[in-house]
Design a protein around this motif. Structure first.
Motif, PDB file in Angstrom:
ATOM      1  N   SER A  28     -23.302 -24.043  -0.939  1.00 25.84           N
ATOM      2  CA  SER A  28     -23.962 -23.069  -0.067  1.00 25.84           C
ATOM      3  C   SER A  28     -23.380 -21.695  -0.367  1.00 25.84           C
ATOM      4  CB  SER A  28     -23.749 -23.437   1.409  1.00 25.84           C
ATOM      5  OG  SER A  28     -22.363 -23.641   1.681  1.00 25.84           O
ATOM      6  N   GLY A  29     -24.053 -20.650   0.128  1.00 28.22           N
ATOM      7  CA  GLY A  29     -23.566 -19.291  -0.121  1.00 28.22           C
ATOM      8  C   GLY A  29     -24.296 -18.300   0.746  1.00 28.22           C
ATOM      9  N   GLY A  30     -23.699 -17.088   0.875  1.00 29.62           N
ATOM     10  CA  GLY A  30     -24.355 -16.075   1.711  1.00 29.62           C
ATOM     11  C   GLY A  30     -23.483 -14.871   1.954  1.00 29.62           C
ATOM     12  N   ASP A  31     -23.599 -14.304   3.172  1.00 31.37           N
ATOM     13  CA  ASP A  31     -22.770 -13.134   3.499  1.00 31.37           C
ATOM     14  C   ASP A  31     -21.946 -13.427   4.757  1.00 31.37           C
ATOM     15  OD1 ASP A  31     -25.888 -11.477   4.406  1.00 31.37           O
ATOM     16  OD2 ASP A  31     -24.720 -13.029   5.449  1.00 31.37           O
ATOM     17  N   VAL A  32     -21.267 -12.415   5.289  1.00 32.19           N
ATOM     18  CA  VAL A  32     -20.204 -12.697   6.260  1.00 32.19           C
ATOM     19  C   VAL A  32     -20.283 -11.768   7.466  1.00 32.19           C
ATOM     20  CG1 VAL A  32     -17.698 -12.951   6.575  1.00 32.19           C
ATOM     21  CG2 VAL A  32     -18.724 -13.352   4.320  1.00 32.19           C
ATOM     22  N   TYR A  33     -20.141 -12.336   8.654  1.00 29.01           N
ATOM     23  CA  TYR A  33     -20.014 -11.565   9.894  1.00 29.01           C
ATOM     24  C   TYR A  33     -18.685 -11.917  10.543  1.00 29.01           C
ATOM     25  CZ  TYR A  33     -24.849 -10.127   9.529  1.00 29.01           C
ATOM     26  OH  TYR A  33     -26.026  -9.551   9.085  1.00 29.01           O
ATOM     27  N   LEU A  34     -18.142 -10.975  11.298  1.00 27.16           N
ATOM     28  CA  LEU A  34     -16.997 -11.282  12.172  1.00 27.16           C
ATOM     29  C   LEU A  34     -17.566 -11.447  13.570  1.00 27.16           C
ATOM     30  CD1 LEU A  34     -14.327  -8.716  10.913  1.00 27.16           C
ATOM     31  CD2 LEU A  34     -14.590 -11.110  10.268  1.00 27.16           C
ATOM     32  N   ASP A  35     -17.180 -12.498  14.263  1.00 29.53           N
ATOM     33  CA  ASP A  35     -17.651 -12.708  15.624  1.00 29.53           C
ATOM     34  C   ASP A  35     -16.662 -13.627  16.345  1.00 29.53           C
ATOM     35  OD1 ASP A  35     -21.084 -13.183  16.885  1.00 29.53           O
ATOM     36  OD2 ASP A  35     -19.214 -12.503  17.886  1.00 29.53           O
ATOM     37  N   GLN A  54     -13.393 -13.960  14.120  1.00 32.99           N
ATOM     38  CA  GLN A  54     -13.369 -15.010  13.091  1.00 32.99           C
ATOM     39  C   GLN A  54     -14.420 -14.678  12.038  1.00 32.99           C
ATOM     40  OE1 GLN A  54     -11.486 -17.913  12.556  1.00 32.99           O
ATOM     41  NE2 GLN A  54     -12.702 -18.028  10.661  1.00 32.99           N
ATOM     42  N   ALA A  55     -14.065 -14.848  10.775  1.00 35.83           N
ATOM     43  CA  ALA A  55     -15.060 -14.694   9.704  1.00 35.83           C
ATOM     44  C   ALA A  55     -16.035 -15.861   9.789  1.00 35.83           C
ATOM     45  CB  ALA A  55     -14.388 -14.662   8.346  1.00 35.83           C
ATOM     46  N   VAL A  56     -17.276 -15.538  10.084  1.00 37.88           N
ATOM     47  CA  VAL A  56     -18.340 -16.539  10.166  1.00 37.88           C
ATOM     48  C   VAL A  56     -19.245 -16.312   8.965  1.00 37.88           C
ATOM     49  CG1 VAL A  56     -20.249 -17.468  11.533  1.00 37.88           C
ATOM     50  CG2 VAL A  56     -18.215 -16.552  12.680  1.00 37.88           C
ATOM     51  N   LEU A 114     -15.463 -21.319   7.022  1.00 40.75           N
ATOM     52  CA  LEU A 114     -16.329 -21.608   8.176  1.00 40.75           C
ATOM     53  C   LEU A 114     -17.688 -21.008   7.848  1.00 40.75           C
ATOM     54  CD1 LEU A 114     -17.247 -22.346  11.026  1.00 40.75           C
ATOM     55  CD2 LEU A 114     -16.026 -20.337  11.875  1.00 40.75           C
ATOM     56  N   TRP A 115     -18.665 -21.882   7.535  1.00 44.90           N
ATOM     57  CA  TRP A 115     -19.989 -21.351   7.256  1.00 44.90           C
ATOM     58  C   TRP A 115     -21.004 -22.069   8.121  1.00 44.90           C
ATOM     59  CZ3 TRP A 115     -24.209 -24.111   5.772  1.00 44.90           C
ATOM     60  CH2 TRP A 115     -24.006 -25.347   5.144  1.00 44.90           C
ATOM     61  N   VAL A 116     -22.109 -21.371   8.420  1.00 44.70           N
ATOM     62  CA  VAL A 116     -23.138 -21.927   9.299  1.00 44.70           C
ATOM     63  C   VAL A 116     -24.536 -21.618   8.775  1.00 44.70           C
ATOM     64  CG1 VAL A 116     -21.758 -21.915  11.410  1.00 44.70           C
ATOM     65  CG2 VAL A 116     -23.044 -19.855  10.755  1.00 44.70           C
ATOM     66  N   PHE A 117     -25.454 -22.496   9.098  1.00 44.75           N
ATOM     67  CA  PHE A 117     -26.866 -22.156   8.960  1.00 44.75           C
ATOM     68  C   PHE A 117     -27.106 -20.919   9.816  1.00 44.75           C
ATOM     69  CE2 PHE A 117     -29.408 -25.587   6.905  1.00 44.75           C
ATOM     70  CZ  PHE A 117     -28.414 -26.523   6.674  1.00 44.75           C
ATOM     71  N   SER A 118     -27.932 -20.019   9.306  1.00 43.00           N
ATOM     72  CA  SER A 118     -28.093 -18.748  10.019  1.00 43.00           C
ATOM     73  C   SER A 118     -29.542 -18.284   9.978  1.00 43.00           C
ATOM     74  CB  SER A 118     -27.206 -17.687   9.370  1.00 43.00           C
ATOM     75  OG  SER A 118     -27.786 -17.283   8.137  1.00 43.00           O
ATOM     76  N   ALA A 119     -29.786 -17.198  10.694  1.00 44.42           N
ATOM     77  CA  ALA A 119     -31.136 -16.591  10.692  1.00 44.42           C
ATOM     78  C   ALA A 119     -31.497 -16.115   9.297  1.00 44.42           C
ATOM     79  CB  ALA A 119     -31.163 -15.436  11.680  1.00 44.42           C
ATOM     80  N   GLU A 120     -30.477 -16.010   8.434  1.00 39.77           N
ATOM     81  CA  GLU A 120     -30.694 -15.524   7.061  1.00 39.77           C
ATOM     82  C   GLU A 120     -30.944 -16.666   6.088  1.00 39.77           C
ATOM     83  OE1 GLU A 120     -27.532 -11.779   7.560  1.00 39.77           O
ATOM     84  OE2 GLU A 120     -27.013 -13.532   6.320  1.00 39.77           O
TER      85      GLU A 120
END
Ligand SMILES: O=C(NNC1=NCCC1)c1ccc(Br)cc1
Length: 334
Positions: free
Chosen positions: A84-91, A103-105, A40-46
């Protein structure tokens, strides 16, 4: 528990988009549910700002329930070459009335051009198996895997439609959404996909051809990708259809008559299989770039992949049960 979410097709049914909400207060994003991957990945502020063009982004700094998963990163590439690639938040993530508290976002730092160019999709929700989740050093569970124990039935269903909204349900099988019986066959999840084998196919009113088709059910792939001999067999029945290398596949006149294509599901020993029929008109995928009279076929060869892919073109002709509890997939007509 059980839930239900509408999913809306993009142009030419290229993909199907479903609203999820992430965080507190909820941030609503439109994502592509993809049974052919497990992140589960999303476009983010990062996300690198030059790679964001119109998408809605998730900003974990605005969510009181977000927590960075320390040291976790991810990088993924898809069958069509996008990545795509990046880092991970739980929310907390909610979809169709169901919520996973942690959930790992996966937040994108970078996305490939295909994702930048697709202003309709704010990310992907993989509903494959966690074994191919791409988070390092510790892989993460999918939304469905996190929900599964709490669902009335350990299933989700896909009811995609041609040119109109369809539905993903979680935790139950809606008996009003299909006709006849659901035929279940075992799945092979070794590669992390919903892998299954169809016993064969029929073109138009032709006879059933016993040719096993080993493939995956993939909501994230637009078309139906099959062994080249079956594809050639189909287009032999389409006046003027031809394989054009510079178009990357079979094309035909946009007003040509197209035969139905049916694929088998299961078969009792000696009995005949259940058949899922794709109406011929679904096979007219879209005009090729720069033409209004030449159209690109929705059935194309899988020769570069090896497995066949029952993508949206096949799925939208059926009601499909992804049964994680019994490791089987069910197909019904509708
Ligand atoms: O990437 C795959 N499915 N999902 C998506 N495609 C494009 C965006 C999302 C895919 C999965 C397995 C095989 Br075999 C080939 C392709």
């Amino acid at each position: 528990a059980h839930g239900s979410a509408e999913t809306t097709p993009g142009p030419h049914d290229v993909e199907y988009l479903t609203t999820i909400s992430i965080g507190t207060p909820p941030q609503n994003l439109s994502i592509n549910i993809d049974t052919g991957s497990s992140d589960l990945w999303v476009f983010s502020a990062e996300t690198t700002s030059s790679e964001v063009k119109g998408q809605t982004v998730y900003d974990p700094s605005l969510s009181s329930t977000a927590a960075q998963l320390q040291g976790a990163t991810w990088q993924i590439s898809y069958g069509d070459g996008s990545s795509s690639g990046g880092d991970v938040y739980l929310d907390r993530v909610a979809l169709g009335g169901l919520t996973v508290a942690a959930q790992a976002v996966e937040c994108a730092r970078n996305v490939s051009g295909e994702f930048t160019a697709d202003g309709s999709s704010d990310g992907l929700m993989g509903l494959g198996f966690g074994v191919i989740n791409m988070v390092k050093p510790v892989r993460q569970k999918t939304f469905f895997e996190n929900l599964q124990a709490g669902l009335d039935e350990a299933v989700f269903t896909a009811d995609l439609k041609h040119g109109m909204p369809g539905r993903y349900n979680f935790g139950y099988v809606d008996s009003s959404a299909y006709t006849g019986d659901i035929t279940y066959v075992p799945i092979n999840s070794t590669d992390g996909y919903w892998g299954w084998t169809s016993p064969g196919y029929a073109v138009g009113s032709g006879a059933f051809k016993d040719e096993a088709i080993v493939g995956i059910a993939d909501t994230g792939t637009t078309l139906l990708l099959l062994p080249s001999d079956i594809v050639a067999d189909y287009y032999r029945q389409v006046d003027g259809a031809k394989y054009e290398r510079n178009q990357g596949g079979y094309v035909f006149g946009c007003d040509v008559a197209l035969p139905d294509f049916a694929f088998g599901v299961g078969h009792t020993a000696g009995g005949s299989p259940a058949m899922i029929k794709i109406p011929g008109k679904y096979v007219n995928y879209a005009p090729v770039g720069g033409s209004s009279t030449k159209c690109y076929g929705g059935i194309q060869s899988n020769d570069f992949i090896g497995a066949s892919i029952f993508g949206d073109l096949a799925l939208k002709a059926a009601f499909v049960v992804f049964d994680g509890g019994n490791m089987r997939i069910g197909w019904a007509s509708k």
